[in-house]
Design a protein around this motif. Structure first.
Motif, PDB file in Angstrom:
ATOM      1  N   ARG A  36      26.536 -10.905   0.126  1.00  0.00           N
ATOM      2  CA  ARG A  36      27.590  -9.957   0.310  1.00  0.00           C
ATOM      3  C   ARG A  36      28.564  -9.589  -0.828  1.00  0.00           C
ATOM      4  N   GLN A  37      28.955 -10.918  -1.484  1.00  0.00           N
ATOM      5  CA  GLN A  37      29.700 -10.981  -2.531  1.00  0.00           C
ATOM      6  C   GLN A  37      28.857 -10.196  -3.789  1.00  0.00           C
ATOM      7  N   THR A  94      18.476 -28.950   3.961  1.00  0.00           N
ATOM      8  CA  THR A  94      19.282 -27.864   4.106  1.00  0.00           C
ATOM      9  C   THR A  94      18.981 -27.032   5.534  1.00  0.00           C
ATOM     10  N   PHE A  95      19.643 -26.001   6.009  1.00  0.00           N
ATOM     11  CA  PHE A  95      19.102 -25.444   7.189  1.00  0.00           C
ATOM     12  C   PHE A  95      19.191 -23.853   7.156  1.00  0.00           C
ATOM     13  N   GLU A  96      18.457 -23.322   8.135  1.00  0.00           N
ATOM     14  CA  GLU A  96      18.365 -21.851   8.277  1.00  0.00           C
ATOM     15  C   GLU A  96      18.967 -21.497   9.697  1.00  0.00           C
ATOM     16  N   GLY A 132      24.274 -24.042  -7.780  1.00  0.00           N
ATOM     17  CA  GLY A 132      23.891 -22.676  -8.244  1.00  0.00           C
ATOM     18  C   GLY A 132      23.619 -21.849  -7.013  1.00  0.00           C
ATOM     19  N   SER A 133      23.313 -22.344  -5.918  1.00  0.00           N
ATOM     20  CA  SER A 133      23.047 -21.468  -4.867  1.00  0.00           C
ATOM     21  C   SER A 133      24.166 -21.574  -3.481  1.00  0.00           C
ATOM     22  N   ALA A 134      24.639 -20.334  -3.577  1.00  0.00           N
ATOM     23  CA  ALA A 134      25.448 -20.461  -2.432  1.00  0.00           C
ATOM     24  C   ALA A 134      24.823 -20.822  -1.071  1.00  0.00           C
ATOM     25  N   ARG A 169      27.709 -27.022   0.593  1.00  0.00           N
ATOM     26  CA  ARG A 169      28.104 -27.834   1.961  1.00  0.00           C
ATOM     27  C   ARG A 169      29.149 -26.976   2.540  1.00  0.00           C
ATOM     28  N   GLU A 170      29.334 -26.925   3.774  1.00  0.00           N
ATOM     29  CA  GLU A 170      30.261 -26.400   4.554  1.00  0.00           C
ATOM     30  C   GLU A 170      30.586 -24.783   4.115  1.00  0.00           C
ATOM     31  N   THR A 171      29.424 -24.065   3.852  1.00  0.00           N
ATOM     32  CA  THR A 171      29.378 -22.713   3.498  1.00  0.00           C
ATOM     33  C   THR A 171      29.362 -21.911   4.679  1.00  0.00           C
ATOM     34  N   ILE A 172      29.801 -20.483   4.332  1.00  0.00           N
ATOM     35  CA  ILE A 172      29.556 -19.420   5.471  1.00  0.00           C
ATOM     36  C   ILE A 172      28.244 -18.692   4.992  1.00  0.00           C
ATOM     37  N   ALA A 173      27.737 -18.770   3.755  1.00  0.00           N
ATOM     38  CA  ALA A 173      26.566 -18.271   3.145  1.00  0.00           C
ATOM     39  C   ALA A 173      25.298 -18.731   3.446  1.00  0.00           C
TER      40      ALA A 173
END
Ligand SMILES: [Zn+2]
Length: 363
Positions: free
Chosen positions: A86-87, A134-136, A262-264, A268-272
């Motif tokens: 979205r960014q 990581t997670f999906e 390099g990957s949003a 950690r603790e991201t909304i992306a």
């Protein structure tokens, strides 16, 4: 824009015998031109005399059938600069869906571009492997991105994925929710890490007699390493050991940091976070190409890239060079599971509909 003297190198029709016979003489004729609304405005057309398929200079471009062809290099740069979809969409003034599709296209292109350059060459020296956790969809659906990196050059050669069961500290509500989801969707395959590592080693060690593999003490790594047809010396380093330059797993720890940096979607603790594992794998392919061929191995400006140290390219590439020509999947022997990634066949359990890549002409 392709010069007037440019000639199509092969027939783009995958069912034509001149599709895979690259470099040979094949009969085609020029067939006029058409005008379009973005530069270059005039597009030359051709026809294969063998299969009668018509095509154009655009058929050989990565922007084939795109309405906004100019965004692709910028989406590449921003995807590897930790921007969320979205960014990127906001920065470029396009719809978020457009960025989703552009990232998918770039990911598929990067899978093939890496195979074309790397050519599945046997590793030089030791190989370090690890699973980036990581997670999906939500934190109830964690997965490992299993990565392989060559220790001497830092060359990121291959990756696979393995779904996991959520573990670690959970509140009572989280434990109940996990149970509800497992009752509804089934438990993740407990052997997924074994399968993911077997697939990883199967590709990285193809045609190799003996090699040194470095990894942490994850118990699921032992089986695939023991069963490999290659003679493997397995060097295990505890995952609790301090992760500095003297750690035997420095290269793969560095790669993990690089991917998160390099990957949003892996911050950690991201909304992306990734909503689908499929898209995470496509983004990882872009990171792989960026890391190996576009970035210096060390901080020093102008220094060699991992691909140069590995001896598969002789100079640093630009985004435009990586995107210079469309790659055709039928010209590659896509190793498992990269054929799944290319077809968009990685399913997210939580979704009732998983859209695949089934376009007939565009890729
Ligand atoms: Zn043809």
């Amino acid at each position: 824009m392709r010069p007037e003297s440019w000639q199509p190198p092969f027939c783009p029709n995958p069912n034509c015998r001149h599709h895979t016979a690259v470099g040979g003489v094949w009969p085609f004729k020029r067939s006029g031109a058409y005008r379009r609304q973005t530069a270059p405005y005039r597009i030359r057309r051709f026809q294969c005399r063998e299969c009668r398929r018509c095509f154009s200079t655009q058929t050989f471009s990565v922007t084939y059938w795109m309405k906004k062809p100019g965004i692709l290099p910028e989406v590449f740069r921003q995807t590897t600069s930790c921007a969320a979809h979205r960014q990127i969409a906001h920065n470029l003034g396009v719809a978020p869906d457009t960025v989703d599709r552009a990232v998918g296209r770039l990911g598929r292109h990067c899978l093939l571009a890496h195979l074309a350059v790397w050519g599945q060459k046997p590793p030089c020296g030791a190989v370090a492997i690890d699973g980036l956790e990581t997670f999906e969809w939500s934190q109830f659906f964690p997965f490992h991105a299993n990565v392989a990196v060559e220790v001497e050059s830092g060359f990121f050669s291959f990756f696979t994925d393995s779904e996991l069961r959520r573990r670690g500290r959970m509140t009572d509500w989280q434990r109940r929710r996990r149970q509800e989801l497992e009752d509804q969707l089934g438990r993740p395959d407990p052997r997924a890490v074994v399968r993911g590592i077997s697939e990883l080693l199967g590709v990285v060690l193809a045609g190799v007699d003996a090699v040194v593999i470095r990894s942490d003490d994850h118990p699921a790594y032992r089986g695939p390493i023991r069963r490999s047809t290659c003679h493997i010396r397995h060097e295990v380093t505890s995952s609790k050991r301090r992760r500095d330059g003297d750690n035997a797993l420095f290269e793969v720890n560095l790669l993990d940091l690089w991917i998160r940096h390099g990957s949003a979607n892996h911050k950690r603790e991201t909304i992306a976070w990734s909503k689908r594992r499929q898209r995470a794998m496509e983004r990882l392919a872009i990171v792989l190409v960026d890391r190996n061929y576009l970035r210096s191995r060390w901080k020093k400006r102008g220094g060699p890239t991992p691909g140069m140290l590995r001896g598969v390219i002789d100079r640093k590439l630009s985004v435009e060079e990586v995107l210079a020509a469309r790659r055709f999947p039928d010209q590659f022997n896509l190793p498992c599971p990269w054929d799944r990634y290319y077809r968009g066949a990685v399913e997210t359990q939580a979704l009732s509909v998983n859209r695949r890549h089934v376009l007939k002409y565009a890729f």
